[in-house]
Design an enzyme around this catalytic site. Structure first.
Site, PDB file in Angstrom:
ATOM      1  N   HIS A   1       0.838  -1.208   0.000  1.00  0.00           N
ATOM      2  CA  HIS A   1       0.000   0.000   0.000  1.00  0.00           C
ATOM      3  C   HIS A   1       0.875   1.261   0.000  1.00  0.00           C
ATOM      4  CE1 HIS A   1      -3.978  -1.833   0.574  1.00  0.00           C
ATOM      5  NE2 HIS A   1      -3.365  -2.718   1.337  1.00  0.00           N
TER       6      HIS A   1
ATOM      7  N   ASP B   1      -0.001  -5.170   5.649  1.00  0.00           N
ATOM      8  CA  ASP B   1      -1.014  -6.050   5.075  1.00  0.00           C
ATOM      9  C   ASP B   1      -0.944  -6.072   3.555  1.00  0.00           C
ATOM     10  OD1 ASP B   1      -1.865  -3.348   5.187  1.00  0.00           O
ATOM     11  OD2 ASP B   1      -3.896  -3.953   4.710  1.00  0.00           O
ATOM     12  N   GLU B   2      -1.469  -7.156   3.017  1.00  0.00           N
ATOM     13  CA  GLU B   2      -1.759  -7.317   1.589  1.00  0.00           C
ATOM     14  C   GLU B   2      -0.547  -7.113   0.676  1.00  0.00           C
ATOM     15  OE1 GLU B   2      -6.504  -6.399   1.534  1.00  0.00           O
ATOM     16  OE2 GLU B   2      -5.195  -4.732   1.029  1.00  0.00           O
ATOM     17  N   VAL B   3       0.548  -7.773   0.995  1.00  0.00           N
ATOM     18  CA  VAL B   3       1.678  -7.832   0.064  1.00  0.00           C
ATOM     19  C   VAL B   3       1.460  -9.051  -0.831  1.00  0.00           C
ATOM     20  CG1 VAL B   3       4.169  -8.167  -0.151  1.00  0.00           C
ATOM     21  CG2 VAL B   3       3.254  -6.667   1.632  1.00  0.00           C
TER      22      VAL B   3
END
Length: 850
Positions: A432, A518-520
């Site tokens: 992000h 988060d969310e790699v």
């Protein structure tokens, strides 16, 4: 021959110029676009067929080619269009481009053209549609021109879990009306509350306010507040015996945030051991004051006599606001802090950075805001970021562009500190992070042009030679910091230093910085030259998965050096391994001794991680429950086309935060993420929270993520009144319905508490929010309606709201006829709408007489 070739070249040049010449006198604002859903599950199951109707409302003709229409969509869209007159290209993230081809006609004044397109998901609500259309001329490719009006046509899908007016009516019919005199008059519910006889009268010139010197700030605040209600000054005159009194006194036996509030006919006394406790006693006094007192200053206000003893259940009562996706002005942030303080929340998690925006000035790295805080039409992100979430082609827009100056942020910190709210900044990393990455690329370009190669490379977050091919959950292809680069840690350290400096100047507490995590996505870093170099010299790094622990190990050392602890989302605390050949995540034992704080959102029902928060707490991690199922207020309230918000994790009406059981959220889970009855077999084999694990649940946190929050009005609509359900669970003691093991009795106790809560909100807190602090635009739920025996019956979720209706086809307004009893009407359409005290209305419930 040479003359012929010269003439031929001239001719070809002229033809080429004519082919790409466009009359840019056409005003893009004269275009209007309407979106309509044709059908779900068409052309294939799980897809949706949609149509855009493009209309020329101007006086000039739009050519058939030489331009593109760009727009944003949270849903992936197929390139080919069924109408065959356009192509839709995916650009990056949520940005798409519509290119006219083949049979696309020139659009003369007054003419329209239809372009059908296929989305790769079903349409549930308005959030699933395209947004932010703007036009770019081929011969002026660096400038975006916003179109005029964008509208959508109502869609009435037929899918499981759809909430209809009849379903709403049946949900509401069990809500009984409780007289206001029988309601608890302090909110959130105190630990101990007893009303005694009589009232304390706030009368003109008859009040003194005094306190222990420890509470000087709270005393000043209370005096100012009383003045705002009555228009009079409040000063203590100890020699006068004609004064009623308000005193704040020291009582060391009370807990840090505990207080006692005693109201008699001639005195108000708040007892506390700390300024925070005194402050919460004042907030209780504010909610004890009748809501009518907030409408305009009054000379006399009657406060019921009570005896209250109170303290919070959780020490960490947080709300997260995402301003990275869409910006919110400083004044609105302070307004959010005010309503948080009123309902005794004490942590403001400030999500300041994301792929779509960097919102805090870091003087050491000016490009973070000169580039990373702006959105407008661009395909290279060299000077600003591309449009996202409907922000449009113009850089000067209120939600896509914006940041807090250093002075702004310090003011926010001081404001929050006075409200006993701690501000936790979040700097997203390594995922992000597109805004930061592109900003540091711009810095690199600037310094390279100045011949300063070493300085240019000092803060780079990406390597131009990294050919890794990945896509994030939000479809970004270039949003992950390269954690193999030494310059990444230069960047992190510099940002930390600047942020810490702001807190010191503000005199505000800072004990943690949230670094996301988060969310790699998979496949990131695989072809990074820096990764291959690092791997060769670090035998513990065997694959890109090991870079995760390498990164957070180094970041943890950086923040520890500043006397801070590291916090982040749950992925930060997990280690990837395998079970029976399948990838799984387990608590990472390496970080447990470091006292990291994990904020856990992922308990999506049916996705397999329902017990993740409990696993981490049982393993020893300090956990903040931020569960998507109950505490994400950017989720749509329920499944209906006119209810905005995402729904990938849950539908979340106000019952979700109110019914949340932090220590056993399995128990009160009734529906799955699609709003359908839950198969409780999903909890078989899941970890329950142990007593040791309970000691590691430090608090709970609600959140509004910003993708769909395009105005201050939308923020307040999504936030309120759901925040009040959350505040009740964060502050009030563990309710008896949550601990009762007999399910029938538990359900009965819950129903009583639920009805009481709705009456408190409808009759006391929502009327208060109409005027408190200038008024808040909370969501007013639309009425439930049912047709029985030829009569229309209507009801409302919150007793105290007013229902109005029309039979002439027009939407009801604040002057329409009030619904008091069943309506008999032979007209084809009857419309109902609920209203608050200031005349704001809900969405319209429309019933067609068939």
């Amino acid at each position: 021959m040479r003359h012929f070739l010269f003439a031929l070249l001239i001719g070809l040049t002229c033809v080429q110029a004519d082919a790409f010449s466009v009359d840019t006198k056409f005003n893009a604002h004269d275009l209007s676009i309407s979106w309509e859903v044709i059908q779900n599950n068409k052309p294939a199951n799980g897809q949706s067929l949609n149509v855009l109707t493009i209309t020329n409302n101007g006086k000039n003709t739009l050519s058939a080619s030489g331009w593109k229409l760009y727009f944003n969509s949270a849903r992936m869209i197929a390139s080919a269009t069924p109408t065959g007159n356009a192509r839709i290209d995916f650009i990056n993230g949520d940005l798409f481009g519509l290119v006219p081809i083949n049979t696309f006609p020139e659009l003369k004044p007054g003419a329209s053209v239809r372009v059908e397109f296929v989305a790769e998901d079903l349409v549930v609500n308005t959030t699933d549609g395209p947004e932010g259309f703007y036009l770019v001329w081929d011969n002026q490719p660096d400038k975006g021109f916003n179109i005029g009006e964008f509208t959508y046509k109502p869609f009435k899908p037929n899918y499981p879990g759809l909430i209809t007016p009849e379903i709403i009516y049946n949900q509401n019919k069990i809500i009984t009306d409780i007289p206001e005199g029988q309601l608890t008059k302090v909110f959130p519910t105190p630990v101990s509350y007893k009303e005694t006889d009589g009232y304390f009268d706030l009368q003109k010139l008859l009040i003194g306010v005094g306190s222990d010197p420890l509470f000087d700030q709270e005393t000043r605040s209370l005096r100012a507040y009383m003045k705002s209600l009555t228009g009079e000054k409040f000063n203590m005159n100890p020699n006068s015996k004609s004064y009623n009194t308000i005193d704040i006194v020291l009582k060391n036996s009370l807990s840090n945030e505990g207080y006692e509030l005693s109201v008699t006919h001639n005195s108000i006394k708040i007892s506390a051991s700390t300024p925070a406790g005194a402050f919460y006693g004042i907030q209780s006094l504010k909610t004890l004051i009748p809501a009518s007192a907030y409408a305009h200053p009054k000379k006399e206000i009657k406060i019921p006599c009570v005896e209250i003893k109170d303290e919070p259940r959780f020490a960490y009562r947080a709300f997260l606001l995402d301003v990275g996706r869409n910006f919110q002005p400083k004044e609105e942030v302070e307004k959010v802090l005010d309503v948080m303080a009123l309902y005794k929340l004490n942590v403001f998690h400030f999500h300041l950075t994301d792929d779509e925006g960097w919102r805090i000035e870091v003087p050491s790295l000016p490009e973070l805001t000169s580039v990373g805080s702006k959105r407008g039409h661009t395909l290279d992100s060299k000077h600003y970021l591309p449009p996202s979430h409907g922000s449009g082609g113009d850089v000067d827009n209120k939600t896509g562009s914006g940041f807090y100056t250093r002075a702004d942020y310090i003011e926010i910190l001081k404001y929050a500190n006075n409200l006993h709210i701690t501000v936790v900044p979040e700097i997203e990393s390594p995922g992000h992070a597109r805004a930061a990455i592109k900003a540091m690329n711009a810095r690199y370009d600037r310094l390279m042009a100045e011949g300063k190669k070493d300085e240019a490379e000092r803060y780079l977050l990406s390597d131009a030679n990294d050919k890794s091919d990945y896509s994030s959950n939000q479809y970004w292809k270039d949003n992950i910091m390269d954690v193999s680069l030494p310059s990444t840690y230069n960047f992190v350290e510099t940002v930390v230093n600047d942020v810490v400096g702001m807190y010191k100047e503000a005199g505000a507490p800072l004990n943690t910085i949230n670094f996301g995590g988060d969310e790699v996505p998979t496949h990131v870093w695989e072809k990074s030259p820096a990764y291959l170099t690092l791997k060769a010299s670090h035998p513990e790094i065997k694959n890109t998965g090991d870079l995760w622990y390498y990164f957070y190990g180094k970041v943890n050392q950086l923040v520890k050096a500043k006397g801070l602890i590291l916090s982040g989302w749950e992925e930060m605390a997990l280690r990837k391994t395998a079970l029976d050949g399948n990838p799984v995540y387990v608590p990472n034992p390496d970080f447990m001794p470091e006292h990291l704080q994990a904020e856990v959102w992922n308990n999506t029902l049916g996705d397999g991680n329902e017990d993740l928060a409990y696993k981490l707490a049982n393993a020893g991690y300090k956990v903040v429950l931020t569960c998507v199922t109950n505490l994400y207020f950017d989720m749509a309230n329920y499944k209906s086309f006119d209810e905005p918000g995402y729904y990938w994790g849950a539908f979340s009406d106000i019952d979700k935060p109110f019914s949340f059981i932090p220590y056993d959220y399995f128990k009160n889970s009734k529906v799955d993420k699609d709003g359908l009855p839950l198969n409780r077999n999903i909890f078989i084999g899941k970890q329950r929270l142990t007593d040791y694990g309970k000691s590691n649940i430090i608090g709970i946190q609600s959140a509004v993520w910003g993708e769909n929050i395009k105005s201050t009005q939308r923020l307040e609509y999504m936030l309120l009144p759901r925040l009040l359900g959350f505040a009740e669970r964060a502050w009030a003691k563990d309710p008896d319905w949550a601990t009762e093991r007999n399910s029938t009795k538990s359900d009965s106790l819950y129903q009583q508490a639920w009805v009481n809560f709705l009456n408190v909100l409808g009759k006391r807190e929502l009327p208060r929010l109409d005027y408190f602090n200038g008024g808040y635009g909370y969501r007013i739920p639309k009425p439930g309606v049912i047709l029985q025996d030829g009569k229309y019956f209507a009801n409302e979720q919150f007793p105290g709201l007013t229902i109005r209706y029309t039979t002439n086809g027009k939407d009801p307004d604040a002057k329409s006829k009030i619904y008091n009893d069943a309506v008999t009407n032979d007209n084809q359409v009857i419309k109902f709408r609920a209203f608050g005290n200031k005349g704001r209305g809900s969405n319209v419930t429309e019933v067609v007489n068939q």
